[in-house]
Design a protein around this motif. Structure first.
Motif, PDB file in Angstrom:
ATOM      1  N   UNK A  49      67.422 -76.449 -16.980  1.00 19.58           N
ATOM      2  CA  UNK A  49      68.697 -76.544 -17.701  1.00 19.58           C
ATOM      3  C   UNK A  49      68.845 -75.383 -18.688  1.00 19.58           C
ATOM      4  N   UNK A  50      67.734 -75.032 -19.349  1.00 22.40           N
ATOM      5  CA  UNK A  50      67.792 -73.922 -20.293  1.00 22.40           C
ATOM      6  C   UNK A  50      68.137 -72.606 -19.622  1.00 22.40           C
ATOM      7  N   UNK A  51      67.697 -72.439 -18.368  1.00 23.09           N
ATOM      8  CA  UNK A  51      67.937 -71.177 -17.656  1.00 23.09           C
ATOM      9  C   UNK A  51      69.295 -71.139 -16.975  1.00 23.09           C
ATOM     10  N   UNK A  52      69.826 -72.306 -16.589  1.00 25.20           N
ATOM     11  CA  UNK A  52      71.084 -72.330 -15.835  1.00 25.20           C
ATOM     12  C   UNK A  52      72.240 -72.942 -16.616  1.00 25.20           C
ATOM     13  N   UNK A  53      71.938 -73.855 -17.526  1.00 21.23           N
ATOM     14  CA  UNK A  53      72.988 -74.529 -18.287  1.00 21.23           C
ATOM     15  C   UNK A  53      73.659 -75.654 -17.533  1.00 21.23           C
ATOM     16  N   UNK A  54      73.117 -76.033 -16.349  1.00 27.80           N
ATOM     17  CA  UNK A  54      73.702 -77.108 -15.547  1.00 27.80           C
ATOM     18  C   UNK A  54      72.584 -78.027 -15.060  1.00 27.80           C
ATOM     19  N   UNK A  55      72.967 -79.224 -14.629  1.00 28.90           N
ATOM     20  CA  UNK A  55      71.986 -80.157 -14.062  1.00 28.90           C
ATOM     21  C   UNK A  55      72.416 -80.692 -12.695  1.00 28.90           C
ATOM     22  N   UNK A  56      73.637 -80.447 -12.272  1.00 27.55           N
ATOM     23  CA  UNK A  56      74.092 -80.917 -10.964  1.00 27.55           C
ATOM     24  C   UNK A  56      73.525 -80.033  -9.860  1.00 27.55           C
ATOM     25  N   UNK A  57      73.141 -80.675  -8.756  1.00 25.13           N
ATOM     26  CA  UNK A  57      72.520 -79.938  -7.662  1.00 25.13           C
ATOM     27  C   UNK A  57      73.417 -78.804  -7.154  1.00 25.13           C
ATOM     28  N   UNK A  58      74.694 -79.110  -6.929  1.00 28.18           N
ATOM     29  CA  UNK A  58      75.611 -78.115  -6.382  1.00 28.18           C
ATOM     30  C   UNK A  58      75.765 -76.924  -7.322  1.00 28.18           C
ATOM     31  N   UNK A  59      75.837 -77.205  -8.628  1.00 29.70           N
ATOM     32  CA  UNK A  59      75.975 -76.121  -9.607  1.00 29.70           C
ATOM     33  C   UNK A  59      74.709 -75.267  -9.670  1.00 29.70           C
ATOM     34  N   UNK A  60      73.556 -75.923  -9.561  1.00 31.53           N
ATOM     35  CA  UNK A  60      72.296 -75.168  -9.529  1.00 31.53           C
ATOM     36  C   UNK A  60      72.279 -74.237  -8.320  1.00 31.53           C
ATOM     37  N   UNK A  61      72.694 -74.766  -7.161  1.00 30.13           N
ATOM     38  CA  UNK A  61      72.739 -73.947  -5.955  1.00 30.13           C
ATOM     39  C   UNK A  61      73.707 -72.787  -6.095  1.00 30.13           C
ATOM     40  N   UNK A  62      74.846 -73.022  -6.751  1.00 25.83           N
ATOM     41  CA  UNK A  62      75.841 -71.964  -6.935  1.00 25.83           C
ATOM     42  C   UNK A  62      75.277 -70.832  -7.785  1.00 25.83           C
ATOM     43  N   UNK A  63      74.553 -71.195  -8.834  1.00 28.70           N
ATOM     44  CA  UNK A  63      73.964 -70.175  -9.715  1.00 28.70           C
ATOM     45  C   UNK A  63      72.843 -69.418  -9.004  1.00 28.70           C
ATOM     46  N   UNK A  64      71.988 -70.157  -8.299  1.00 25.01           N
ATOM     47  CA  UNK A  64      70.867 -69.510  -7.617  1.00 25.01           C
ATOM     48  C   UNK A  64      71.326 -68.602  -6.489  1.00 25.01           C
ATOM     49  N   UNK A  65      72.438 -68.982  -5.820  1.00 26.87           N
ATOM     50  CA  UNK A  65      72.927 -68.165  -4.706  1.00 26.87           C
ATOM     51  C   UNK A  65      73.421 -66.805  -5.185  1.00 26.87           C
ATOM     52  N   UNK A  66      73.783 -66.727  -6.457  1.00 28.80           N
ATOM     53  CA  UNK A  66      74.233 -65.446  -7.016  1.00 28.80           C
ATOM     54  C   UNK A  66      73.145 -64.710  -7.767  1.00 28.80           C
ATOM     55  N   UNK A  67      71.902 -65.164  -7.637  1.00 27.76           N
ATOM     56  CA  UNK A  67      70.775 -64.551  -8.339  1.00 27.76           C
ATOM     57  C   UNK A  67      69.868 -63.853  -7.336  1.00 27.76           C
ATOM     58  N   UNK A  68      69.552 -62.588  -7.609  1.00 27.19           N
ATOM     59  CA  UNK A  68      68.679 -61.843  -6.699  1.00 27.19           C
ATOM     60  C   UNK A  68      67.212 -62.168  -6.915  1.00 27.19           C
ATOM     61  N   UNK A  69      66.827 -62.479  -8.132  1.00 26.36           N
ATOM     62  CA  UNK A  69      65.453 -62.873  -8.412  1.00 26.36           C
ATOM     63  C   UNK A  69      65.431 -63.860  -9.567  1.00 26.36           C
TER      64      UNK A  69
END
Length: 365
Positions: A49-69
């Motif tokens: 949560x501290x790294x992404x600011x979200x806790x929903x699975x879909x939102x986590x996936x959205x953030x990770x999909x736009x992250x290269x590392x």
């Protein structure tokens, strides 16, 4: 929260037999390890949560999909989440609580631990991986090799250590660890482009649950009649209680993956999905582990069908054989239903697979 509510209930159920020292010991060990794993899981969630600011699975996936590392905090957070879930699922090397807890808990609770708790935890893993991780393909590839190694170690360690067990509950604990490794192999090959892996994991969970329910129902029936749960106590059971012996034998054959039972079908689907996804070596390890499991399952069947009857329990008849009290009607009904389901899933799994496919499409979509 749902996972913790399940865990709290299990802590109480494991220690339910207040007059049994083993049950109390198992409950204490389980709550200590469970509290530790919950703390690790919660810490991982907080870092995520501290790294992404979200806790929903879909939102986590959205953030990770736009992250290269992954940032170090995000990497550690996801790692701690899987460590916490690894304790819940008794994945090697987080499995140390399972054998003692299985042995000390009352048998119906042991069955519930082996079936319901694992299914619920894997449901969470599927949601988290399918909606949160596999959408970031480059990052998911790094996690795949970690899952593959954990799956291989769990399969081999669980089945190898089971070879040395003399207690049915401890043997089923290590057998469960091996099966968790099989399912984790299916999780390893999950992909956003295909629902085959999700289908195979879900199908395996259903087949595993049905087969374990059959085996444990028969073991509970035997324990209620004799008060014993060691493997050697089963000798001659086919002569005294043929239905119990047949149920255990068919259940064990299914767990080993022999046709025409559910275990063969679910393993075929799962291993095929793993092999076709490029992890041929992992499918090979799974097949070897299944062959190892067949040996100790056959040892149990040998006790029931080849060894002479145990005269230390039961009632001697005029013919010199030893008979156990007749199984209650409710036990007979449960065993009958279990036998039908295990054979039906092995022969005609089509209708269930259609339902699972609808669920998988919703999950991946």
């Amino acid at each position: 929260i749902a996972l913790e509510l399940l865990s709290f209930s299990l802590y109480v159920m494991v220690a339910y037999s207040l007059s049994n020292a083993k049950s109390n010991e198992a409950g204490l060990k389980y709550i200590i390890v469970g509290a530790f794993s919950s703390a690790v899981l919660l810490y991982g969630l907080s870092m995520l949560y501290g790294a992404t600011g979200v806790t929903k699975f879909a939102d986590i996936g959205l953030i990770l999909s736009g992250t290269t590392e992954l940032s170090p905090a995000l990497w550690v957070g996801i790692a701690l989440i899987f460590v916490g879930l690894g304790f819940k699922l008794s994945i090697v090397p987080f499995h140390m609580w399972a054998p003692d807890t299985y042995e000390g808990a009352p048998l119906p609770v042991t069955a519930y631990l082996a079936i319901a708790s694992k299914t619920a935890a894997f449901a969470l893993v599927l949601r988290f991986v399918c909606e949160g991780l596999i959408v970031a393909e480059a990052l998911w590839q790094d996690w795949q090799i970690i899952f593959a190694v954990l799956a291989a170690v769990s399969m081999l360690a669980g089945n190898l250590v089971a070879l040395a067990q003399t207690n049915m509950k401890r043997l089923m604990a290590y057998s469960s660890i091996g099966h968790i490794g099989y399912i984790l192999a299916g999780v390893t090959v999950l992909s956003a482009d295909s629902i085959v892996a999700v289908n195979s994991v879900s199908f395996y969970l259903v087949g595993y649950a049905a087969t374990n329910m059959l085996v444990f129902a028969a073991i509970i029936g035997f324990f209620n009649a004799t008060g014993k749960d060691n493997i050697s106590d089963l000798r001659g059971l086919a002569d005294t209680q043929p239905l119990l012996a047949a149920s255990i034998a068919i259940g064990l054959f299914s767990l080993a993956g022999l046709p025409i039972f559910a275990g063969f079908t679910v393993k075929f689907y799962l291993f095929a999905a793993v092999a076709s996804s490029g992890f041929l070596w992992l499918a090979g390890v799974a097949i070897i582990a299944s062959l190892i499991s067949l040996y100790y399952y056959l040892q149990i069947i040998r006790q029931m069908y080849i060894e002479g009857a145990d005269t230390s329990h039961g009632v001697a008849s005029t013919s010199g054989t030893v008979s156990l009290p007749k199984a209650p009607f409710s036990t007979t009904v449960v065993l009958g239903i279990g036998l039908v389901v295990v054979i039906w899933l092995g022969v005609y799994p089509g209708p269930l697979l259609e339902i699972i496919e609808f669920a998988s499409e919703a999950l991946i979509g």
